[in-house]
Design an enzyme around this catalytic site. Sequence first.
Site, PDB file in Angstrom:
ATOM      1  N   GLU A 112       0.849  -1.181   0.000  1.00  0.00           N
ATOM      2  CA  GLU A 112       0.000   0.000   0.000  1.00  0.00           C
ATOM      3  C   GLU A 112       0.887   1.233   0.000  1.00  0.00           C
ATOM      4  O   GLU A 112       2.049   1.182   0.414  1.00  0.00           O
ATOM      5  CB  GLU A 112      -0.906   0.013   1.245  1.00  0.00           C
TER       6      GLU A 112
ATOM      7  N   ASP B 139     -17.564 -10.672 -11.089  1.00  0.00           N
ATOM      8  CA  ASP B 139     -17.418  -9.660 -10.044  1.00  0.00           C
ATOM      9  C   ASP B 139     -16.746  -8.407 -10.595  1.00  0.00           C
ATOM     10  O   ASP B 139     -17.084  -7.278 -10.228  1.00  0.00           O
ATOM     11  CB  ASP B 139     -16.606 -10.231  -8.881  1.00  0.00           C
TER      12      ASP B 139
END
Length: 227
Positions: free
Chosen positions: A68, A93
């Site tokens: 991140e 999805d």
Amino acid sequence: MTQQEFIAKIAPAAVADMKKTRVPASLTIAQAILESNWGKSGLTINANNLFGIKGTGTAGSVNMPTTEYVGSTPIKTSAEFRKYNNLAESIADHSALILNGTRDKPTRYHGVLGADYKIACQKIKEGGYATDPTYPQKLINLIETYNLHQYDVDKSGNSVDKKQPELKLELEQWEREAGLKAIDSLAAKGLLNDPAVWKQRLADDPAGMLTELPWLMFTLLDRMMNR
């Protein structure tokens, strides 16, 4: 698994999903290649997750290491990623994400829907799917190198951004039936001579006849009222 085998494995699900959602199959396949490293990523192997979508999937979730960014500083951490029973569920999805966007902006990715692959690749970036400025070109390169845009056209020659043939046929059938009812109605009232001729014209040129019939009905009704 070779690159061509990977494409062949996921292409049918991408095409089937395109027909339901109008998300170009070429975009789906190219993103799957890029995001999963041709299906070799740990997330794909362990969770059938091609696109790195976080949260809980149809088969639960899996905790995987990830990087991140806090500002421009990369931080190694771990996160819960969606787990699927198969790759088709991951593709479905992905399409749902494009269709539904995010809570703050549901139409975030709608520029992708039914678009030419070059436009779709740009719009997915503009929607915020990726921060890499070269992301669209990476996708376009994959699509053109592996001829992925062939999957955006179905066997009838209709591209994803054109009206689906079965819907077009249903509309044409409805128009013909409406035209026949109008001709029969006018003939029953004695306002139309030679209904068989008009029906033949409807069969030969349904679009032209359906444009002409409203005007014809108005004219004949006006004559009847002013007799």
